[in-house]
Design an enzyme around this catalytic site. Structure first.
Site, short mmCIF file in Angstrom:
data_model
loop_
_atom_site.label_atom_id
_atom_site.label_comp_id
_atom_site.label_asym_id
_atom_site.label_seq_id
_atom_site.Cartn_x
_atom_site.Cartn_y
_atom_site.Cartn_z
N THR A 33 0.99 -0.81 -0.08
CA THR A 33 0.06 0.35 -0.29
C THR A 33 0.63 0.92 0.53
OG1 THR A 33 -1.84 -1.13 1.39
CG2 THR A 33 -1.49 1.33 1.26
N ASN B 139 -5.69 -9.45 -7.65
CA ASN B 139 -5.90 -10.28 -5.95
C ASN B 139 -7.47 -10.76 -6.01
OD1 ASN B 139 -7.52 -6.91 -6.18
ND2 ASN B 139 -7.50 -7.43 -3.90
N GLN C 100 0.76 -9.63 -5.77
CA GLN C 100 0.11 -10.80 -5.93
C GLN C 100 1.42 -11.86 -6.78
OE1 GLN C 100 -1.76 -12.52 -3.91
NE2 GLN C 100 -3.05 -10.94 -2.82
N SER D 159 4.98 -6.58 -1.67
CA SER D 159 4.41 -7.06 -0.40
C SER D 159 5.47 -8.39 0.04
CB SER D 159 2.87 -6.82 -0.66
OG SER D 159 2.62 -7.99 0.69
N HIS E 34 3.84 -9.91 3.05
CA HIS E 34 3.22 -11.24 3.27
C HIS E 34 2.50 -11.59 2.35
CE1 HIS E 34 -0.97 -9.07 4.02
NE2 HIS E 34 -0.35 -7.89 2.95
N THR F 92 13.21 5.00 10.31
CA THR F 92 14.67 4.02 10.92
C THR F 92 13.86 2.61 9.61
OG1 THR F 92 15.41 3.98 12.29
CG2 THR F 92 15.83 2.31 12.63
N CYS G 220 -9.80 -6.14 1.93
CA CYS G 220 -10.06 -4.87 2.79
C CYS G 220 -11.56 -5.02 2.57
CB CYS G 220 -8.94 -4.06 1.33
SG CYS G 220 -8.22 -4.51 1.59
#
Lengths: 90, 447
Positions: free
Chosen positions: B118, B197, B225, B245, B247, B285, B371
């Site tokens: 995102t 997705n 994806q 991404s 995850h 960081t 979402c």
């Protein structure tokens, strides 16, 4: 040349340690992946590749040992398919 | 009573489907009276199976193994240049950067770590649009993009940019001619996702890249994806910006990356102000353990891509064969060929999707994007591909991943077939269809 018994031993310990994953999905993946990897290279003759693959396998064995332990420490309930008695499955 | 029901239910889940269907009419009474919403948990014992690989994936144990040292002993700030704690963390971050870069054929200097896809999408769209905003004020995207791309575009619209939301064909793919026609000298960026997705279709990225390259327009793709699942190369595909991404590739949540091309250089206006980390594009960081996890996840995906893909293809075919073999009036949403096999979106006609999801409580499935899973609205992606309203309401997404087994697929297929049959038996619409009435011709009473 690596003795056959050493490879066989490694294979067995990999499978044995993989079985210790508490999580169904990780356990079945680890067992399947170990089997498939050994099957893929069972006719390999090149000593260089064999050596590389073996050192990789020893590293993975250590990872599996550690991660299976963690998996046992943070267990969740069994999956629904693990609770189906074998008698009904067949 | 409850106990006998439980055993009955367990039995049913494992029976060959013909028997289940025969038995189902006799048992419907039990289901509707005994299995009310307070007892829904008694339907299964144990955790549900996970078939929602598009929402997120479990972290690979190999990834966690790589991360743990940086969550315990090696806690240095990777930006500390004055001591060994910093140096070892920095080395780990740079190794991870190389691992991510290798997976997509990029240079490590072109990888910037973010908090997820995102954020990467926000940086890509807003960053490019604003930097080149003085000269070019037009952006092209598609109607089936992820919410964060569409929402970033809305924000840019509010700033006075012109956005074209390209429609997709009924197979979910965009038309290259249409894209070609939409491009103007004012266009600064084209953003098209690699793998959708919700319906799993893969857009013609190479062709779009070639087109954008020829017209000297920046091309961004949201590959959350796709990375680690299908081969991607930013050089051969002419991709200028790519969102990644963590995850979705069996890595940790809360980390992602964006690829930003250096030659020819794509310039970006940073969204976040701060210490100037990540070449000033993403201050803050860098979270060493997460980044190390993302790097390792990318490395594993690269090594295992062929193995995983072959397996997911087999499982996907197994699921489809079972369901299409036993049920009629099932539609697969999206293109059959240009799609990622691990994402199967099916519409079961005459069955309401939410009721089916409720019935399939012991399998973690979704009707679409996580979402939007809270709303009962049909998915905008399915509407964009022109699915009928009723079919859009009855869609379910099956996500198959690295850790899915044959057993899980069989169980899911059996349960799905059983419940679709059961729900249809109860549906007056289904009865009419069986009698040969065309539902479209019916004049429902007006009100």
């Amino acid at each position: 040349m690596v003795p056959k018994s050493q490879i066989l031993n490694l294979y067995k310990s990999l499978l044995r340690e993989s079985q210790k994953f508490a999580s169904y999905n990780f356990r079945s993946y680890a067992v399947r992946r170990v089997r498939d990897a050994f099957r893929e290279f069972q006719n390999m003759q090149d000593p260089e590749i064999i050596r590389n693959k073996l050192s990789e396998a020893y590293k993975n064995l250590e990872i599996i040992k550690r991660q299976a332990l963690i998996s046992q420490m943070y267990q969740s309930d069994k999956l629904v398919i693990e609770n189906i008695p074998r008698s009904i499955k067949s | 009573m409850l106990k006998s029901l439980k055993t009955l239910h367990r039995r049913i889940c494992q029976l060959p489907i013909e028997k289940v269907v025969q038995a189902s009419s006799a048992n419907i009474q039990h289901f509707s009276t005994e299995y009310d919403k307070y007892q829904i948990k008694t339907e299964f014992e144990g955790r549900p199976l996970y078939l929602d690989a598009q929402a997120t994936t479990p972290m690979d144990p190999r990834v966690l193994d790589e991360m743990l040292p940086y969550m315990t002993a090696q806690y240095g700030n990777p930006h500390s240049r004055t001591h060994a704690y910093g140096w070892e963390s920095e080395a780990a971050v740079e190794k991870a950067r190389t691992q991510v870069a290798n997976l997509i054929g990029a240079d490590p200097k072109e990888i910037i770590f973010t908090s997820g896809a995102t954020e990467s999408n926000n940086i890509a769209l807003k960053g490019v649009a604003r930097f080149y905003g003085a000269k070019k004020r037009h952006i092209i995207t598609t109607q089936t993009e992820h919410k964060c791309v569409l929402d970033s575009c809305r924000a840019l619209e509010a700033e006075g940019f012109n956005i074209t939301y390209l429609p997709v064909q009924t197979n979910g793919l965009i038309s290259l001619e249409e894209l070609d026609k939409t491009i103007t000298p004012d266009t600064s960026l084209v953003s098209v996702m690699t793998v959708n997705n919700e319906i799993g279709v893969t857009q013609p990225i190479t062709e779009i890249g070639r087109l954008c390259h020829a017209k000297k327009i920046f091309f961004h793709t949201d590959a959350a994806q796709a990375v680690g699942k299908i081969p991607l190369n930013v050089q051969t595909m002419n991709i200028d910006l790519m969102s990644i991404s963590g995850h979705k590739v069996y890595g940790p949540k809360g980390v992602g990356a964006i690829y930003v091309r250096r030659r020819p250089r794509v310039r970006i206006e940073a969204i976040q102000s701060g210490g100037g980390q990540e070449r000033g594009i993403r201050s803050g960081t860098v979270p060493t353990p997460l980044v190390v996890g993302l790097g390792r996840a990318c490395e594993i995906s690269q090594q295992e891509m062929k193995y995983d893909h072959e397996r997911i293809e087999i499982l996907s075919k197994r699921l489809l064969d079972r369901i299409f073999g036993e049920l009629s009036h099932v539609v697969r949403n999206g293109d059959q060929v240009h799609s990622y096999p691990g994402c199967i979106n099916l519409s079961f006609a005459y069955v309401e999707g939410e009721s089916l999801l409720m019935a399939l409580k012991d399998v973690a499935l979704s009707s679409g994007s996580a979402c939007t899973s809270a709303s009962l609205e049909p998915s905008y992606v399915l509407r964009a591909i022109g699915a009928d309203e009723d079919l859009a309401h009855s869609s379910i997404r099956f996500g198959i991943g690295r850790f899915t087994t044959e057993e899980e697929v069989d169980y899911t297929a059996n349960k799905c077939i059983y419940h679709v049959t059961r729900l249809r038996e109860m549906s007056p619409l289904w009865e009419m269809v069986q009698e040969g009435v065309d539902l479209k011709t019916i004049q429902w009473s007006q009100h």
